[in-house]
Write an enzyme that holds these catalytic residues in place. Structure first.
Site, mmCIF file in Angstrom:
data_model
loop_
_atom_site.group_PDB
_atom_site.id
_atom_site.type_symbol
_atom_site.label_atom_id
_atom_site.label_comp_id
_atom_site.label_asym_id
_atom_site.label_seq_id
_atom_site.Cartn_x
_atom_site.Cartn_y
_atom_site.Cartn_z
ATOM 1 N N ASP A 68 2.516 -5.236 2.617
ATOM 2 C CA ASP A 68 2.824 -4.859 3.998
ATOM 3 C C ASP A 68 3.670 -5.537 4.133
ATOM 4 O OD1 ASP A 68 0.504 -3.013 4.449
ATOM 5 O OD2 ASP A 68 -1.166 -4.547 4.868
ATOM 6 N N ASN A 123 2.430 -1.322 -4.366
ATOM 7 C CA ASN A 123 1.131 -1.524 -4.027
ATOM 8 C C ASN A 123 0.255 -1.701 -5.056
ATOM 9 O OD1 ASN A 123 0.958 -1.723 -1.042
ATOM 10 N ND2 ASN A 123 1.455 0.101 -0.537
ATOM 11 N N GLU A 182 6.341 3.886 4.447
ATOM 12 C CA GLU A 182 7.460 3.401 4.165
ATOM 13 C C GLU A 182 8.315 4.114 4.595
ATOM 14 O OE1 GLU A 182 6.633 5.999 0.622
ATOM 15 O OE2 GLU A 182 5.342 5.238 2.162
ATOM 16 N N HIS A 203 -2.083 -4.282 -1.894
ATOM 17 C CA HIS A 203 -1.377 -3.912 -0.538
ATOM 18 C C HIS A 203 -0.751 -4.602 0.610
ATOM 19 C CE1 HIS A 203 -2.386 1.137 -0.895
ATOM 20 N NE2 HIS A 203 -3.829 0.145 -1.195
#
Length: 369
Positions: free
Chosen positions: A261, A252, A287, A257
């Site tokens: 994702d 991240n 996660e 981010h």
């Protein structure tokens, strides 16, 4: 008889309902038969006419019962065969009316003959309803013409014209009202279908993780609760695996981010491909993922967990630099009936911590309590 009952119990609910409706039509036939028999008792008609009517009702309803019971009606556009039943029912009734010499008696039977039209309100469109109504009127007029030709003394032209006119008015009104009611029922069915589809979507949304599309925490715990409550053999186990993406914070922080994702979505897409139908895989939080393996021993759970770990390690991610691999660590525990499920999850979580502490990209199983 038992064989017949057993087969009927296996019929689809819609078919069972159609048979129930057929029994209602049998009841209508019996009412007409009782009136016709009363006319015979009053010497208004020969006894052979009620007998003919009885034979026709047995044959007609036996045929429709056979067609529905054996599913032949499903080949028709109208699975209930409502129009066909209505049309056929007019024949024995008008046949019986033909032999009544008294005009008032024929007028009474007209009321009975109209009853089958009312069944059309449950299924027919206005156009079909109108066609049957016109057919009914045409058959009635034809019957009167035959009576006038063969037994002119039993005809009162003025009364017959009045009755025919009244019949036409009543049939038109029934057609309009029946078509309107049928239209409302059709709209209601469509609305119910739309509502059911919406409820399924809402239920699916409530059970799906918004990001990955797999089961969310609520759903996987619901499945887990169901599995725990299911009656099992004393030594039957449930494999519990907690999966965590290694160095996810670094992904991240380094790539953003959105890339993080995409990593979660890719993993969530890949893992279910190798699972059984009875297995459940969902997002545990952040996660972390949770894998439930019903009726799986500790050894079997470890084998499956390692295969999952290896599959993830082979994945390639288009938004990550070449050679950048994503791995997962897995904590394993097996639930047995004598243990609280929360304790099992805690053991799996402890095993995951040990996997992280010993270098990641590995599976660690926590021994049974």
């Amino acid at each position: 008889m038992n064989k017949l009952f057993n087969k009927q119990s296996k019929l689809a609910p819609q078919q069972a309902t159609r048979l129930q409706r057929l029994s209602m039509s049998v009841a209508s036939y019996l009412v007409t038969l009782s009136i016709l028999s009363f006319c015979a008792w009053l010497d208004l008609v020969a006894w052979q006419i009620p007998f003919h009517f009885f034979v026709s009702l047995v044959v007609i309803n036996a045929v429709f019962f056979y067609l529905i019971y054996n599913g032949y009606n499903l080949r028709c556009k109208d699975h209930s065969m409502t129009a066909a039943q209505m049309i056929v029912s007019l024949v024995p009734t008008l046949y019986s009316v033909y032999f009544l010499d008294l005009g008032q008696a024929r007028a009474s039977f007209l009321v009975v003959a109209i009853v089958p039209l009312l069944y059309g309100m449950l299924a027919l469109t206005t156009r079909t309803f109108l066609k049957i109504g016109i057919l009914f009127i045409a058959l009635y007029i034809l019957m009167i013409l035959l009576i006038n030709k063969n037994r002119p003394d039993s005809i009162n032209p003025t009364m017959e014209v009045l009755q025919a006119f009244a019949l036409i008015v009543v049939v038109i009104q029934i057609t309009i009202i029946g078509g309107y009611i049928s239209g409302l029922r059709s709209k209601l069915r469509n609305r119910n279908k739309e509502l059911n589809i919406a409820l399924v979507k809402i239920s699916d949304m409530a059970n799906r993780d918004e990001l990955t599309g797999i089961a969310n925490r609520r759903k996987i715990f619901e499945v887990l609760d169901t599995e725990v409550k299911r009656k099992r053999e004393p030594n039957t186990a449930i494999g519990i695996c907690i999966l965590d993406v290694d160095h996810f914070k670094r992904i991240n922080d380094t790539y953003g981010h959105q890339v993080g994702d995409e990593v979660l979505k890719r993993i969530a897409e890949e893992i279910p491909k190798s699972l059984r139908t009875m297995d459940c895989f969902g997002r545990y939080g952040g996660e972390e993922f949770l894998l439930i393996l019903p009726s799986t021993s500790l050894e079997g759970t470890e084998i499956k967990a390692n295969r999952v770990r290896e599959d993830v390690a082979k994945l390639e991610f288009k938004n990550l630099p070449p050679g950048e691999k994503v791995t997962i660590s897995i904590g394993i525990a097996v639930y047995f009936p004598e243990e609280e499920i929360d304790a099992t999850i805690q053991r799996a979580d402890k095993a995951l911590y040990e996997a992280k502490a010993h270098g990641r990209n590995r599976c660690v199983a926590h021994p049974s309590p």
